[in-house]
Write an enzyme that holds these catalytic residues in place. Structure first.
Site, PDB file in Angstrom:
ATOM      1  CE1 TYR A 189     -14.084  -4.190   3.839  1.00 45.11           C
ATOM      2  CE2 TYR A 189     -13.326  -1.934   4.072  1.00 45.11           C
ATOM      3  CZ  TYR A 189     -13.500  -3.067   3.300  1.00 45.11           C
ATOM      4  OH  TYR A 189     -13.071  -3.068   1.983  1.00 45.11           O
ATOM      5  CD1 TRP A 217     -14.225  -2.512  -2.429  1.00 43.26           C
ATOM      6  CD2 TRP A 217     -14.477  -1.211  -0.625  1.00 43.26           C
ATOM      7  NE1 TRP A 217     -13.766  -1.260  -2.757  1.00 43.26           N
ATOM      8  CE2 TRP A 217     -13.897  -0.430  -1.660  1.00 43.26           C
ATOM      9  CE3 TRP A 217     -14.719  -0.595   0.605  1.00 43.26           C
ATOM     10  CZ2 TRP A 217     -13.579   0.922  -1.506  1.00 43.26           C
ATOM     11  CZ3 TRP A 217     -14.386   0.754   0.760  1.00 43.26           C
ATOM     12  CH2 TRP A 217     -13.831   1.496  -0.290  1.00 43.26           C
ATOM     13  CG  HIS A 263      -4.394   1.827  -2.169  1.00 46.90           C
ATOM     14  ND1 HIS A 263      -4.567   2.376  -0.931  1.00 46.90           N
ATOM     15  CD2 HIS A 263      -5.609   1.829  -2.758  1.00 46.90           C
ATOM     16  CE1 HIS A 263      -5.847   2.695  -0.761  1.00 46.90           C
ATOM     17  NE2 HIS A 263      -6.495   2.374  -1.858  1.00 46.90           N
ATOM     18  CG  ASP A 274     -11.257  -1.095   9.503  1.00 49.36           C
ATOM     19  OD1 ASP A 274     -12.240  -1.755   9.104  1.00 49.36           O
ATOM     20  OD2 ASP A 274     -10.767  -0.153   8.845  1.00 49.36           O
ATOM     21  CG  ASP A 306      -2.311   0.596   0.810  1.00 47.27           C
ATOM     22  OD1 ASP A 306      -2.323   1.777   0.434  1.00 47.27           O
ATOM     23  OD2 ASP A 306      -3.344  -0.102   0.860  1.00 47.27           O
ATOM     24  CD1 TRP A 356     -10.384  -2.899   5.781  1.00 43.93           C
ATOM     25  CD2 TRP A 356      -8.479  -2.771   4.604  1.00 43.93           C
ATOM     26  NE1 TRP A 356     -10.634  -3.387   4.511  1.00 43.93           N
ATOM     27  CE2 TRP A 356      -9.481  -3.322   3.772  1.00 43.93           C
ATOM     28  CE3 TRP A 356      -7.195  -2.598   4.081  1.00 43.93           C
ATOM     29  CZ2 TRP A 356      -9.230  -3.701   2.449  1.00 43.93           C
ATOM     30  CZ3 TRP A 356      -6.954  -2.974   2.763  1.00 43.93           C
ATOM     31  CH2 TRP A 356      -7.966  -3.520   1.965  1.00 43.93           C
ATOM     32  CB  THR A 357      -3.658  -2.743  10.201  1.00 44.14           C
ATOM     33  OG1 THR A 357      -2.822  -2.549   9.047  1.00 44.14           O
ATOM     34  CG2 THR A 357      -4.107  -4.174  10.283  1.00 44.14           C
ATOM     35  CD  GLU A 400     -10.160   3.319  -0.961  1.00 46.64           C
ATOM     36  OE1 GLU A 400     -11.024   3.707  -0.180  1.00 46.64           O
ATOM     37  OE2 GLU A 400      -9.050   2.877  -0.581  1.00 46.64           O
TER      38      GLU A 400
HETATM   39  C1  ACM Z   1     -10.954  -1.080   0.226  1.00 47.92           C
HETATM   40  O1  ACM Z   1     -11.487  -1.043   1.323  1.00 47.92           O
HETATM   41  N1  ACM Z   1     -10.348  -0.001  -0.259  1.00 47.92           N
HETATM   42  C2  ACM Z   1     -10.966  -2.253  -0.594  1.00 47.92           C
END
Ligand code: ACM
Length: 550
Positions: free
Chosen positions: A409, A384, A255, A411, A184, A459-460, A318
């Site tokens: 998700y 997603w 990313h 997170d 990323d 996701w961190t 994104e």
């Molecule tokens: C994502 O949450 N950008 C796949």
């Protein structure tokens, strides 16, 4: 010593019905099977791996040697069950696990471990106790073939041993896919022999944000780490022994700032960029030069050597088009190729990588933004941004793995209130995760078949340690596993089983979120979040996908 009494132990209160995920069918029997120092364990040669795993898991915790031999516990090969299906029959005289393949036998063995006292989940002995399981007949198989979890090791690196521990945790919950988000803007975590700067430069950043982006707080402390190719070989093999397939992700063409920091010729600007130190969607994306395509083809060559699984994720999420809209070579490409816009340029670029994978017998996985410029043929879509994207991808004839961000998700915060560590997103409660149904409404029977399954996502950005990862993952990942495996819908019953399951997690040293909220040391008053309501999240989703027509 002032110790509080433990709550009454539901395990000892009566017949056990405490496996998580709940099995498809379970019929209690009479009596118990008691293990002794001479209880043998045997397996058909085709199922020897599961027997080896079971012995390796139980012997250190129980002291039971489980010698090779007939009688006692038997793993038997039978015809006619699905690849992950098993039957477990325990009577007072024997334990029989029947399966048609090694994965089924492994899941039967996992269930057997859960039927024992939770101390069976420890790595060593805690004292003498009688090891026994209740007589029971279990017939079990999963509803979905893709029961996954994404771990973002790019935003915060997860050291190898912690990742191996997560593979064990996934397998203990009968989850079978680990989607590793390896690259990323904020870090590149995979050694690539041909391009060593990807990790020399791209695997560390100067500092990290503390809390949500809007607060502009930074810790002033370098962060980094990467997996060597031998680490990856070890991780892949460890996962395979536990029937977990790793889906590596090289996120393209957005990313990618860490890669651009390492090799500036991959970007669109003349300036040198650092590995990114902010969260959020970045403007710096790959350029569309032939040399950049060749670079990432080389990267994928090494990815394919390392990861033998069928699926490889090439990202696609994104991707701001600002730089392409201003770049002369990008505009030139659009004109040359007769494309309409930068969205189509992205699909053209992605098609190099998806075709490359298809030509090598692999299946490309890509995020649902690829819908915007047209889905490359043969791509499996990771949806997603909600049901609409999943339905559109299915109707376009693509396989889909769903991971709706407002439902899976992890997170996102687990409860309202300012005590949750780094509260972001809307509330994704344990109850909501347990009720999760991966199939979007409105699909016909044949269309439903294109939903391969689902994955939860860790996701961190705001999960900067394995301890916090535990807190965010559990117990919600246990609820997710149940939603995916058997789809049992009785939440009160799940909670009763969770009381036992938490003792297993305790035995494994998992620092899950207590039902009443975080322990003081699990709070992050130093890291302010950005909590939103579900209505705000839904409105954002509608904006993101407004250009897509069902
Ligand atoms: C994502 O949450 N950008 C796949």
């Amino acid at each position: 010593m002032g110790r509080r009494a433990r709550p009454r132990d539901p395990y000892r209160a009566g017949p056990v019905n405490a496996t998580i995920p709940a099995p498809a069918r379970r019929t209690p029997g009479e009596g118990r099977f008691t293990f002794t120092a001479t209880t043998p364990l045997s397996a058909d040669p085709a199922l020897a791996g599961a027997a080896q795993w079971l012995r390796g898991a139980l012997t250190p915790a129980t002291g039971l040697p489980l010698p090779e031999g007939p009688g006692g516990v038997e793993l038997r090969l039978v015809a006619g069950l699905g690849p992950e299906e098993y039957r477990l029959t325990a009577t007072s005289g024997s334990v029989l696990i029947e399966a048609t393949g090694p994965a089924g036998a492994f899941y039967g063995a996992q269930t057997l471990r859960q039927l024992l006292d939770p101390a069976a989940f420890r790595a060593g002995r805690t004292g003498d106790r009688a090891w026994s399981i209740p007589a029971v007949e279990i017939a079990d198989a999963p509803q979905y073939g893709w029961r996954g979890c994404l771990i973002d090791v790019a935003r915060h690196f997860l050291p190898k041993n912690d990742l191996l521990r997560y593979i064990d945790l996934l397998a203990a919950h009968k989850l079978n896919v680990l989607h590793l988000h390896l690259t990323d803007d904020q870090g590149w975590r995979l050694e690539i022999r041909k391009y060593p700067r990807l990790t020399e430069v791209g695997a560390w950043r100067r500092e990290s944000p503390v809390g949500a982006a809007r607060h502009q707080r930074f810790d002033g402390r370098p962060h980094g780490g990467f997996y060597s190719q031998d680490d990856i070989r070890e991780i892949v093999s460890y996962a395979a022994d536990r029937f977990v397939t790793i889906v590596p992700e090289i996120d393209l063409p957005g990313h990618t700032q860490a890669a651009i920091a390492a090799y500036p010729e991959l970007g669109n600007l003349d300036e040198r960029l650092p590995v990114r130190t902010e969260w959020g969607v970045g403007e710096n994306v790959l350029n569309v030069a032939d040399a950049t395509i060749a670079f990432f083809t080389d990267v994928l060559d090494e990815v394919l050597e390392l990861f033998p699984g069928r699926y490889v994720c090439v990202g696609g999420d994104e991707v701001p088009k600002t730089q392409w809209n201003e770049s002369v070579p990008a505009k030139e490409r659009i004109r040359e190729l007769g494309l309409h816009d930068a969205d189509e340029l992205q699909s053209w670029l992605m098609r190099h990588f998806t075709d490359y994978l298809l030509a090598r017998g692999r299946s490309p996985l890509g995020w649902d933004e690829l819908l915007e410029g047209g889905l490359p043929p043969g791509v499996t879509v990771a949806a997603w941004r909600g049901d609409k994207c999943a339905v559109l991808a299915v109707r376009a004839g693509h396989d889909v793995v769903v991971s709706p961000f407002s439902e899976t998700y992890l997170d996102f915060r687990q409860a309202d209130g300012d005590q949750e560590p780094v509260p972001i997103g809307s509330v994704t409660s344990l109850r909501a995760v347990h009720a999760f149904d991966p199939v979007p409404g409105g699909l016909g029977d044949e269309e439903r078949g294109r939903i391969l399954g689902a994955q939860a996502a860790l996701w961190t950005e705001h999960i900067d340690s394995p301890r916090l990862l535990d807190y965010m993952a559990f117990p919600r990942l246990a609820a997710f596993a149940e939603a995916m495996w058997s789809g049992a819908r009785d939440f009160e019953d799940f909670l009763a089983r969770l009381a036992v399951h938490e003792r297993r997690l305790d035995a494994l040293g998992v620092e899950y979120r207590p039902a009443g909220g975080p322990h003081p040391w699990q709070r992050r008053p130093d890291a302010p979040g950005h909590p939103r309501t579900r209505a705000e999240i839904d409105a954002q989703l509608a904006r993101w996908t407004s250009s897509l027509r069902l």
